[in-house]
Design an enzyme around this catalytic site. Sequence first.
Site, PDB file in Angstrom:
ATOM      1  CG  HIS A 144      -8.483   1.821  -7.795  1.00  0.00           C
ATOM      2  ND1 HIS A 144      -8.808   3.085  -7.373  1.00  0.00           N
ATOM      3  CD2 HIS A 144      -7.483   1.399  -6.977  1.00  0.00           C
ATOM      4  CE1 HIS A 144      -8.031   3.413  -6.341  1.00  0.00           C
ATOM      5  NE2 HIS A 144      -7.212   2.404  -6.079  1.00  0.00           N
ATOM      6  CG  PHE A 145      -4.089  -0.772 -10.826  1.00  0.00           C
ATOM      7  CD1 PHE A 145      -3.487  -0.829 -12.060  1.00  0.00           C
ATOM      8  CD2 PHE A 145      -4.515  -1.948 -10.232  1.00  0.00           C
ATOM      9  CE1 PHE A 145      -3.324  -2.033 -12.703  1.00  0.00           C
ATOM     10  CE2 PHE A 145      -4.355  -3.163 -10.874  1.00  0.00           C
ATOM     11  CZ  PHE A 145      -3.754  -3.209 -12.117  1.00  0.00           C
ATOM     12  CG  HIS A 173      -1.870   1.286   0.916  1.00  0.00           C
ATOM     13  ND1 HIS A 173      -2.806   1.445  -0.082  1.00  0.00           N
ATOM     14  CD2 HIS A 173      -1.748   2.491   1.499  1.00  0.00           C
ATOM     15  CE1 HIS A 173      -3.247   2.688  -0.079  1.00  0.00           C
ATOM     16  NE2 HIS A 173      -2.627   3.343   0.880  1.00  0.00           N
ATOM     17  NE  ARG A 186      -6.364  -7.472 -10.031  1.00  0.00           N
ATOM     18  CZ  ARG A 186      -5.541  -6.883  -9.148  1.00  0.00           C
ATOM     19  NH1 ARG A 186      -5.928  -6.730  -7.886  1.00  0.00           N
ATOM     20  NH2 ARG A 186      -4.358  -6.457  -9.494  1.00  0.00           N
ATOM     21  NE  ARG A 187      -3.084  -9.861  -9.852  1.00  0.00           N
ATOM     22  CZ  ARG A 187      -2.677  -9.511  -8.660  1.00  0.00           C
ATOM     23  NH1 ARG A 187      -3.273  -9.984  -7.604  1.00  0.00           N
ATOM     24  NH2 ARG A 187      -1.673  -8.707  -8.520  1.00  0.00           N
TER      25      ARG A 187
HETATM   26 FE1  HAS Z   1      -5.761   2.164  -4.426  1.00  0.00          FE
HETATM   27  C1  HAS Z   1      -6.071  -1.253  -4.844  1.00  0.00           C
HETATM   28  C2  HAS Z   1      -7.833   2.027  -1.714  1.00  0.00           C
HETATM   29  C3  HAS Z   1      -5.241   5.530  -3.827  1.00  0.00           C
HETATM   30  C4  HAS Z   1      -3.091   2.144  -6.585  1.00  0.00           C
HETATM   31  N1  HAS Z   1      -4.774   0.730  -5.517  1.00  0.00           N
HETATM   32  C5  HAS Z   1      -5.077  -0.609  -5.565  1.00  0.00           C
HETATM   33  C6  HAS Z   1      -4.167  -1.270  -6.466  1.00  0.00           C
HETATM   34  C7  HAS Z   1      -3.295  -0.309  -6.931  1.00  0.00           C
HETATM   35  C8  HAS Z   1      -3.710   0.938  -6.326  1.00  0.00           C
HETATM   36  C9  HAS Z   1      -2.130  -0.516  -7.855  1.00  0.00           C
HETATM   37  O1  HAS Z   1      -9.047  -0.113   0.099  1.00  0.00           O
HETATM   38  C10 HAS Z   1      -4.188  -2.750  -6.848  1.00  0.00           C
HETATM   39  C11 HAS Z   1      -3.280  -3.590  -6.032  1.00  0.00           C
HETATM   40  C12 HAS Z   1      -3.333  -5.017  -6.523  1.00  0.00           C
HETATM   41  O2  HAS Z   1      -2.698  -5.307  -7.544  1.00  0.00           O
HETATM   42  O3  HAS Z   1      -4.044  -5.834  -5.926  1.00  0.00           O
HETATM   43  N2  HAS Z   1      -6.463   3.533  -3.068  1.00  0.00           N
HETATM   44  C13 HAS Z   1      -7.307   3.275  -2.053  1.00  0.00           C
HETATM   45  C14 HAS Z   1      -7.580   4.507  -1.314  1.00  0.00           C
HETATM   46  C15 HAS Z   1      -6.852   5.503  -1.925  1.00  0.00           C
HETATM   47  C16 HAS Z   1      -6.143   4.870  -3.006  1.00  0.00           C
HETATM   48  C17 HAS Z   1      -8.479   4.666  -0.124  1.00  0.00           C
HETATM   49  N3  HAS Z   1      -4.452   3.563  -5.097  1.00  0.00           N
HETATM   50  C18 HAS Z   1      -4.409   4.892  -4.722  1.00  0.00           C
HETATM   51  C19 HAS Z   1      -3.322   5.552  -5.400  1.00  0.00           C
HETATM   52  C20 HAS Z   1      -2.707   4.590  -6.177  1.00  0.00           C
HETATM   53  C21 HAS Z   1      -3.436   3.354  -5.969  1.00  0.00           C
HETATM   54  C22 HAS Z   1      -2.961   7.000  -5.226  1.00  0.00           C
HETATM   55  C23 HAS Z   1      -1.535   4.683  -7.068  1.00  0.00           C
HETATM   56  C24 HAS Z   1      -0.806   5.735  -7.263  1.00  0.00           C
HETATM   57  N4  HAS Z   1      -6.798   0.692  -3.504  1.00  0.00           N
HETATM   58  C25 HAS Z   1      -7.554   0.854  -2.384  1.00  0.00           C
HETATM   59  C26 HAS Z   1      -8.050  -0.470  -1.951  1.00  0.00           C
HETATM   60  C27 HAS Z   1      -7.540  -1.409  -2.838  1.00  0.00           C
HETATM   61  C28 HAS Z   1      -6.753  -0.648  -3.802  1.00  0.00           C
HETATM   62  C29 HAS Z   1      -8.911  -0.789  -0.813  1.00  0.00           C
HETATM   63  C30 HAS Z   1      -7.731  -2.927  -2.804  1.00  0.00           C
HETATM   64  C31 HAS Z   1      -8.825  -3.360  -3.678  1.00  0.00           C
HETATM   65  C32 HAS Z   1      -8.934  -4.870  -3.683  1.00  0.00           C
HETATM   66  O4  HAS Z   1      -9.868  -5.380  -3.072  1.00  0.00           O
HETATM   67  O5  HAS Z   1      -8.068  -5.533  -4.268  1.00  0.00           O
HETATM   68  C33 HAS Z   1      -6.791   6.954  -1.484  1.00  0.00           C
HETATM   69  O6  HAS Z   1      -5.445   7.333  -1.275  1.00  0.00           O
HETATM   70  C34 HAS Z   1      -7.429   7.894  -2.446  1.00  0.00           C
HETATM   71  C35 HAS Z   1      -7.537   9.318  -1.914  1.00  0.00           C
HETATM   72  C36 HAS Z   1      -7.701  10.314  -3.032  1.00  0.00           C
HETATM   73  C37 HAS Z   1      -8.648  11.244  -3.137  1.00  0.00           C
HETATM   74  C38 HAS Z   1      -8.688  12.119  -4.368  1.00  0.00           C
HETATM   75  C39 HAS Z   1      -8.248  13.559  -4.120  1.00  0.00           C
HETATM   76  C40 HAS Z   1      -8.240  14.304  -5.412  1.00  0.00           C
HETATM   77  C41 HAS Z   1      -7.231  15.085  -5.861  1.00  0.00           C
HETATM   78  C42 HAS Z   1      -7.324  15.691  -7.234  1.00  0.00           C
HETATM   79  C43 HAS Z   1      -7.690  17.174  -7.208  1.00  0.00           C
HETATM   80  C44 HAS Z   1      -7.960  17.638  -8.594  1.00  0.00           C
HETATM   81  C45 HAS Z   1      -7.825  18.897  -9.044  1.00  0.00           C
HETATM   82  C46 HAS Z   1      -8.104  19.166 -10.480  1.00  0.00           C
HETATM   83  C47 HAS Z   1      -7.357  20.015  -8.195  1.00  0.00           C
HETATM   84  C48 HAS Z   1      -9.692  11.434  -2.107  1.00  0.00           C
HETATM   85  C49 HAS Z   1      -6.021  15.359  -5.044  1.00  0.00           C
HETATM   86  C50 HAS Z   1      -9.482  19.753 -10.629  1.00  0.00           C
HETATM   87  C51 HAS Z   1     -10.055  19.320 -11.909  1.00  0.00           C
HETATM   88  C52 HAS Z   1     -11.349  19.334 -12.265  1.00  0.00           C
HETATM   89  C53 HAS Z   1     -11.742  18.862 -13.610  1.00  0.00           C
HETATM   90  C54 HAS Z   1     -12.456  19.766 -11.392  1.00  0.00           C
HETATM   91 CU    CU Z   2      -3.952   0.167  -0.772  1.00  0.00          CU
END
Ligand code: HAS
Ligand code: CU
Length: 551
Positions: free
Chosen positions: A372-373, A221, A437-438
């Site tokens: 998601h990823f 993670h 997947r996979r």
């Molecule tokens: Fe994830 C699975 C939960 C973030 C990558 N994640 C994965 C896997 C990868 C991955 C690679 O809870 C697969 C692993 C595998 O092979 O099995 N993930 C989260 C959560 C977050 C999260 C809670 N993940 C990421 C990030 C990754 C990433 C970042 C890569 C860089 N993820 C999970 C969970 C799994 C999971 C479970 C397991 C699923 C399963 O069952 O297998 C949080 O960090 C996300 C928080 C982010 C936000 C967004 C904030 C928005 C921003 C953008 C602002 C935009 C602007 C532009 C200013 C709340 C900062 C404005 C534009 C306009 C057009 C208005």
């Molecule tokens: Cu994670």
Amino acid sequence: MNPGEIAVKDRKVALFNLGFAYSAFLIGTLCGLLQVFIRNDALNLPAWLDYYQILTAHGLLLAIVFTTFFIFAFFQAGMSRTLGAFGPKVRLWNWIGFAVTALGTLLVVVMVVAGQASVLYTFYAPLQAHGLFYVGLALFVIGTWIQGFSLVGHYAVWRRNHKGELSPLFAFMAIATIILWVIACLGVVATVLFQFIPWAFGWTSGINVELSRSLFWYFGHPLVYFWLLPAYMAWYVIVPKIIGGRVFSDSLARLSFVLFILFSIPVGFHHQLTEPGISSFWKFLQTVLTFMVIIPSLITAFSMFATFEIRGRELGGRGLFGWVRKLPWRDVRFTSIFIAMAFFIPGGAGGIINASFQMNEVIHNTLWVVGHFHITVGTPVAMTFFGLTFWLIPNLTGRRFTKSLQKLAFLQIATWSIGMLLMSTAQHLLGLLGAPRRTAYTGYAHDDALAWFDGLLTNHVTMAVGGSILFLSAALLVFIVIQLWWLAPKADEQTYEAFPIAESDSSMTPRFLENWKIWIGIAFLLIALAYTIPLAEIIQHAPPGSGRFQT
Ligand code: HAS
Ligand code: CU
């Protein structure tokens, strides 16, 4: 030396890291292309190639090799730019670290190509690879540590010479990311050294499968934040300069990075919510901590909107959204990263769905996770790196990012966005309908009982079309990289592509934010709280002996 230039001697190691990153990128995206066609039943691989082998190569080359080499290039360039040129020792150790990382990577790649390590990029038990694959992984991690520690050394020298001062924001953030990386790697180092190597070389007969998976995810993670934080560094420190603004809040920016050190590690169980052997209490605790790690991303979103709005209004934007039009949309260095940010809104929201204990049941092990990823690491992170590449390579090679190359760059980010939108939307929807997947097997498309996989977007063909556009986009990017490296015209004083670093007012920033001892201490406390008892239980209640699966 022009302002924004990096000491000539420090450029080479960054360039070598970039060269490795983009070589991996090209092969890795080609593997991705093959995959979408296999899953679409449109391609049968020759006997010497295997779906899982390609899937492993794709994951490793893009998610691990491309990202890591790119990140170290960015750190080396940025640390030299913000803290001054490296001393000879720091430079030497950066090179040694790079060489060890590269050696480890080559060993891993050779084992995958030889068909001895089709264990996917997550490589946990019971899948088993050849022992040398794990030796390669260990070398890779050691190499990154050497590069990381040599940058910490550079930073330590700076701090000694600037007693009582806060370090520049870029350096602070790079050090926070390295701290996170080193603590995270402890888990993977433990499983590789004490479980996998003895098991794969036949010194032990079995392996504690659940322990290996838990130690992997302890690392797996925070690994995603090791990718994300350098992108956030670009968002906080580089983008404001490109648009002519300033960092919105120095203390908020530092706080968000500190929160990542605290909360990104004790949350690995959110990848294991469906696994037996860990009681619900500990899964729930780590779910709560996962929700804590969302906060620094929300802080980042807030800071970005503030930076954009303040700058847009300075440029004369009126009304609620008038400032949006004032942003420099014609500058691909900005637009690429803005689109990357926009992708992270659904990407992050999807993460919150995944982390919601019960909802994880619906999406776990389905194509949703792949969707998601690709809109977390595959676009917000990767496309931020593309946006950096457009000026970082010219900055290092002294060539010009010409108007015609800028046009190509726009085409590249447009195709990447369209390809990713198609592919990841299809993946999310297919996942909700139960597509696993996979797995190479996707006969579903031809199964009447599952005719719903024939929708316009809920279709493996849509996914393949998206994947093909992505590969073309990747090839275009590599073309641009080659131009910027060797072929574009040389820059002069006026046209030199500077390394943009925004001004950040740290006069009001609390000094304790840079007291690493506090943050590392609390991080270990949280880790102990979240992991000690469940890991002890996993060790005590391990089933006797364990099987192995080799492909
Ligand atoms: Fe994830 C699975 C939960 C973030 C990558 N994640 C994965 C896997 C990868 C991955 C690679 O809870 C697969 C692993 C595998 O092979 O099995 N993930 C989260 C959560 C977050 C999260 C809670 N993940 C990421 C990030 C990754 C990433 C970042 C890569 C860089 N993820 C999970 C969970 C799994 C999971 C479970 C397991 C699923 C399963 O069952 O297998 C949080 O960090 C996300 C928080 C982010 C936000 C967004 C904030 C928005 C921003 C953008 C602002 C935009 C602007 C532009 C200013 C709340 C900062 C404005 C534009 C306009 C057009 C208005
Ligand atoms: Cu994670």
